[in-house]
Design an enzyme around this catalytic site. Structure first.
Site, PDB file in Angstrom:
ATOM      1  N   ARG A 155       0.935  -1.134   0.009  1.00 14.52           N
ATOM      2  CA  ARG A 155       0.139   0.160  -0.061  1.00 14.52           C
ATOM      3  C   ARG A 155       0.814   1.090  -0.077  1.00 14.52           C
ATOM      4  O   ARG A 155       0.654   2.105   0.702  1.00 14.52           O
ATOM      5  CB  ARG A 155      -0.861  -0.115   1.102  1.00 14.52           C
ATOM      6  CG  ARG A 155      -2.061  -1.091   0.928  1.00 14.52           C
ATOM      7  CD  ARG A 155      -3.277  -0.387   0.439  1.00 14.52           C
ATOM      8  NE  ARG A 155      -4.408  -1.568   0.127  1.00 14.52           N
ATOM      9  CZ  ARG A 155      -5.294  -1.685   0.937  1.00 14.52           C
ATOM     10  NH1 ARG A 155      -5.509  -0.813   1.839  1.00 14.52           N
ATOM     11  NH2 ARG A 155      -6.203  -2.645   0.855  1.00 14.52           N
TER      12      ARG A 155
ATOM     13  N   ARG B 265      -3.309   6.537   1.330  1.00 18.91           N
ATOM     14  CA  ARG B 265      -3.725   7.867   1.717  1.00 18.91           C
ATOM     15  C   ARG B 265      -2.938   8.615   2.781  1.00 18.91           C
ATOM     16  O   ARG B 265      -3.067   9.728   3.193  1.00 18.91           O
ATOM     17  CB  ARG B 265      -5.163   7.588   2.587  1.00 18.91           C
ATOM     18  CG  ARG B 265      -6.103   7.428   1.481  1.00 18.91           C
ATOM     19  CD  ARG B 265      -7.429   6.670   2.248  1.00 18.91           C
ATOM     20  NE  ARG B 265      -7.197   5.309   2.482  1.00 18.91           N
ATOM     21  CZ  ARG B 265      -8.092   4.403   2.780  1.00 18.91           C
ATOM     22  NH1 ARG B 265      -9.352   4.842   3.267  1.00 18.91           N
ATOM     23  NH2 ARG B 265      -7.510   2.936   3.138  1.00 18.91           N
TER      24      ARG B 265
ATOM     25  N   ASP C 297      -6.795  -2.728  -7.394  1.00 16.14           N
ATOM     26  CA  ASP C 297      -7.218  -3.516  -6.276  1.00 16.14           C
ATOM     27  C   ASP C 297      -7.666  -4.949  -6.670  1.00 16.14           C
ATOM     28  O   ASP C 297      -7.961  -5.263  -7.613  1.00 16.14           O
ATOM     29  CB  ASP C 297      -8.316  -2.784  -6.085  1.00 16.14           C
ATOM     30  CG  ASP C 297      -8.922  -3.040  -4.266  1.00 16.14           C
ATOM     31  OD1 ASP C 297      -8.188  -2.668  -3.328  1.00 16.14           O
ATOM     32  OD2 ASP C 297      -9.758  -4.102  -4.262  1.00 16.14           O
TER      33      ASP C 297
ATOM     34  N   TYR D 243     -14.935 -12.157  -0.345  1.00 17.46           N
ATOM     35  CA  TYR D 243     -15.743 -10.911  -0.740  1.00 17.46           C
ATOM     36  C   TYR D 243     -16.854 -11.201  -1.531  1.00 17.46           C
ATOM     37  O   TYR D 243     -18.134 -10.483  -1.563  1.00 17.46           O
ATOM     38  CB  TYR D 243     -14.737  -9.913  -1.309  1.00 17.46           C
ATOM     39  CG  TYR D 243     -13.659  -9.240  -0.374  1.00 17.46           C
ATOM     40  CD1 TYR D 243     -13.989  -8.295   0.485  1.00 17.46           C
ATOM     41  CD2 TYR D 243     -12.574  -9.913  -0.091  1.00 17.46           C
ATOM     42  CE1 TYR D 243     -13.206  -7.607   1.345  1.00 17.46           C
ATOM     43  CE2 TYR D 243     -11.508  -9.531   0.806  1.00 17.46           C
ATOM     44  CZ  TYR D 243     -11.640  -8.321   1.479  1.00 17.46           C
ATOM     45  OH  TYR D 243     -11.068  -7.793   2.505  1.00 17.46           O
TER      46      TYR D 243
HETATM   47  O1  CP3 Z   1      -0.012  -1.998  -2.299  1.00 13.86           O
HETATM   48  C1  CP3 Z   1      -0.202  -1.152  -3.247  1.00 13.86           C
HETATM   49  O2  CP3 Z   1       0.007  -0.125  -3.011  1.00 13.86           O
HETATM   50  C2  CP3 Z   1      -1.054  -1.422  -4.388  1.00 13.86           C
HETATM   51  C3  CP3 Z   1      -2.786  -1.406  -4.619  1.00 13.86           C
HETATM   52  C4  CP3 Z   1      -3.343  -2.056  -3.785  1.00 13.86           C
HETATM   53  C5  CP3 Z   1      -4.799  -1.715  -3.003  1.00 13.86           C
HETATM   54  N1  CP3 Z   1      -5.374  -2.895  -2.755  1.00 13.86           N
HETATM   55  C6  CP3 Z   1      -5.120  -0.214  -3.209  1.00 13.86           C
HETATM   56  C7  CP3 Z   1      -6.079   0.084  -2.454  1.00 13.86           C
HETATM   57  C8  CP3 Z   1      -3.332  -3.606  -3.606  1.00 13.86           C
HETATM   58  C9  CP3 Z   1      -2.180  -4.608  -3.472  1.00 13.86           C
HETATM   59  C10 CP3 Z   1      -4.566  -3.937  -2.710  1.00 13.86           C
HETATM   60  C11 CP3 Z   1      -4.858  -5.182  -2.340  1.00 13.86           C
HETATM   61  C12 CP3 Z   1      -6.248  -5.500  -1.619  1.00 13.86           C
HETATM   62  N2  CP3 Z   1      -7.245  -4.862  -1.830  1.00 13.86           N
HETATM   63  C13 CP3 Z   1      -6.261  -6.502  -0.390  1.00 13.86           C
HETATM   64  C14 CP3 Z   1      -5.153  -7.463  -0.461  1.00 13.86           C
HETATM   65  C15 CP3 Z   1      -4.235  -6.863   0.690  1.00 13.86           C
HETATM   66  C16 CP3 Z   1      -4.805  -6.536   2.150  1.00 13.86           C
HETATM   67  O3  CP3 Z   1      -4.888  -5.358   2.260  1.00 13.86           O
HETATM   68  O4  CP3 Z   1      -5.127  -7.300   2.656  1.00 13.86           O
HETATM   69  C17 CP3 Z   1      -7.741  -6.543  -0.160  1.00 13.86           C
HETATM   70  C18 CP3 Z   1      -8.242  -7.395   0.964  1.00 13.86           C
HETATM   71  C19 CP3 Z   1      -8.373  -5.353  -0.843  1.00 13.86           C
HETATM   72  C20 CP3 Z   1      -9.761  -5.006  -0.989  1.00 13.86           C
HETATM   73  C21 CP3 Z   1      -9.772  -3.669  -0.306  1.00 13.86           C
HETATM   74  N3  CP3 Z   1      -9.601  -2.553  -0.854  1.00 13.86           N
HETATM   75  C22 CP3 Z   1     -10.581  -3.170   0.861  1.00 13.86           C
HETATM   76  C23 CP3 Z   1     -10.775  -4.173   1.959  1.00 13.86           C
HETATM   77  C24 CP3 Z   1     -10.332  -1.727   0.805  1.00 13.86           C
HETATM   78  C25 CP3 Z   1     -11.052  -0.874   2.072  1.00 13.86           C
HETATM   79  C26 CP3 Z   1      -9.978  -0.724   3.160  1.00 13.86           C
HETATM   80  C27 CP3 Z   1      -9.318   0.582   3.108  1.00 13.86           C
HETATM   81  O5  CP3 Z   1      -8.037   0.434   3.352  1.00 13.86           O
HETATM   82  O6  CP3 Z   1      -9.824   1.374   2.568  1.00 13.86           O
HETATM   83  C28 CP3 Z   1      -9.740  -1.353  -0.358  1.00 13.86           C
HETATM   84  C29 CP3 Z   1      -9.475   0.255  -0.781  1.00 13.86           C
HETATM   85  C30 CP3 Z   1      -8.054   0.313  -1.263  1.00 13.86           C
HETATM   86  N4  CP3 Z   1      -7.214  -0.434  -2.237  1.00 13.86           N
HETATM   87  C31 CP3 Z   1      -7.447   1.527  -1.041  1.00 13.86           C
HETATM   88  C32 CP3 Z   1      -6.011   1.350  -1.655  1.00 13.86           C
HETATM   89  C33 CP3 Z   1      -5.062   2.618  -1.884  1.00 13.86           C
HETATM   90  C34 CP3 Z   1      -8.067   2.768  -0.288  1.00 13.86           C
HETATM   91  C35 CP3 Z   1      -8.895   3.282  -1.162  1.00 13.86           C
HETATM   92  C36 CP3 Z   1      -9.004   4.736  -1.268  1.00 13.86           C
HETATM   93  O7  CP3 Z   1      -8.035   5.457  -1.476  1.00 13.86           O
HETATM   94  O8  CP3 Z   1      -9.733   5.324  -0.421  1.00 13.86           O
END
Ligand code: CP3
Length: 347
Positions: free
Chosen positions: A25, A29, A75, A152
């Site tokens: 990540r 943010r 994502d 999911y």
């Molecule tokens: O690592 C990176 O920088 C690459 C991009 C990336 C994102 N999500 C961007 C993201 C990667 C590799 C993921 C993987 C992901 N997404 C997983 C597996 C890894 C983990 O964290 O367990 C999962 C379960 C998801 C599903 C997901 N996406 C959730 C549950 C959420 C909401 C939780 C949160 O952090 O807000 C997201 C949103 C998400 N994916 C964000 C980002 C940068 C935040 C979105 C925003 O900008 O509002």
């Protein structure tokens, strides 16, 4: 000497005096420049599907910190969406999807080979990055593991214990397995296209692997990871694969051999000395600093970073967090972690 990128050297099994580093990540943010680009894009999904802006946020942490790898900004839930599930994000809560609990729901899911139609902008992001990254930076593509994606798709949201997915596994095993097979096939198409567009490594995120016990772990975590890895390596000989069966605990042992991945990413619940003896003996490991240090910083951050670098110093290692950095992290703490790692863990 020194020709090959540091991340690729670690993945090829090389022990390096200073481990390469990137962060889960890393585009997120906690960075003001990410928040600005995200505001420009509108919502999170619009950012994912905008190749220019998605490439821009992918590059931001590379410019700021000089990480050894960039991870594609996208994502894991784009695959369900490309299969026809509805997907939206509720601010402050997380993802929501249309649920799959019956044969009728599953019948609405499209064929695996159709995912490219939706996912084409993601491949365009990869192409832009492949042209625009510094020559020493490795581009990592990724997808969710079938089990994690299925949790999911079945529940329609994130769940603390993956209860709905476990219930479907018990109550309608055939439907559960058909869904997993469809996701597996779609994931092979998706990762293969990322590699063709320029991804140099791919990572499979199995965030909820820890809730699979006994034979279920073998069938629904090991087997899909093995199948995806074998298919990708058959199509793209030599492509390195990182597996991340988060919270697998004792089941990290033997994961390289059981799946064929080149590197096993470790969450921070495992002891680095234990993992060096039990997991790194089989190949490269990635990890595993607790993300909370990116919020709290200070001497504890430095001490834990040094301990991890030391513990893994006798084999191939890619330094990373044990899970994604959180939005409340302080960007200065990320710099402190990098400086500590690059000082060889002794600085
Ligand atoms: O690592 C990176 O920088 C690459 C991009 C990336 C994102 N999500 C961007 C993201 C990667 C590799 C993921 C993987 C992901 N997404 C997983 C597996 C890894 C983990 O964290 O367990 C999962 C379960 C998801 C599903 C997901 N996406 C959730 C549950 C959420 C909401 C939780 C949160 O952090 O807000 C997201 C949103 C998400 N994916 C964000 C980002 C940068 C935040 C979105 C925003 O900008 O509002």
């Amino acid at each position: 000497m020194g020709q090959k990128k540091t991340i690729l050297r670690a993945l090829a099994g090389e022990t390096q005096a200073v481990p390469p580093i990137w962060m889960m990540r890393q585009a997120g943010r906690y960075l003001p420049e990410y928040r600005a680009t995200r505001a420009q894009a509108g919502d999170f999904l619009s950012l994912c599907y905008n190749p220019e802006l998605a490439a821009e946020v992918t590059l931001q942490p590379i410019r700021r910190y000089g990480f050894d790898a960039a991870i594609l900004f996208a994502d894991i839930l784009l695959v369900p969406q490309a299969l026809g599930a509805e997907l939206w994000f509720v601010t402050g809560e997380g993802p929501r999807l249309s649920t799959i609990t019956t044969e009728a729901d599953f019948a609405k899911i499209g064929p695996a080979s159709d995912v490219h139609e939706t996912l084409n902008p993601i491949y365009e992001t990869v192409r832009i990055l492949s042209r625009g990254l510094p020559s020493e930076t490795t581009l990592i593509g990724f997808a969710g593991a079938p089990w994690t994606v299925a949790t999911y798709m079945i529940a329609g949201r994130g769940t603390p214990d993956q209860g709905p997915a476990h219930a479907l596994m018990q109550e309608n095993t055939a439907l559960f397995e058909a869904l997993l097979a469809r996701i597996t096939e779609a994931t092979i198409h998706y990762l293969s296209a990322q590699i063709e567009a320029g991804a140099e490594v791919v990572k499979i995120f199995d965030s909820w692997a820890g809730s699979l016990k006994g034979v279920a772990f073998e069938k629904y975590a090991l087997e899909p990871a093995r199948e995806i890895t074998a298919a990708l390596k058959a199509r793209h000989p030599g492509i390195p694969v990182i597996g991340f069966p988060r919270e697998a605990g004792e089941k990290y042992v033997g994961f390289h051999k059981a799946t064929g991945v080149d590197c096993v990413a470790l969450d921070n619940s495992v002891d680095p000395e234990w993992a060096a003896a039990q997991v790194q003996v089989d190949g490269c490991v990635q990890g595993n600093l607790a993300s909370r240090h990116m919020v709290t910083g200070g001497e504890e951050l430095v001490a834990d970073t040094r301990r991890i670098v030391q513990a893994f110093s006798k084999g191939p290692h890619i330094f990373n967090l044990g899970h994604g950095i959180t939005p409340d992290a302080n960007p200065d703490n990320v710099q402190l972690m990098i400086d500590t790692v690059r000082a060889g863990g002794t600085g």
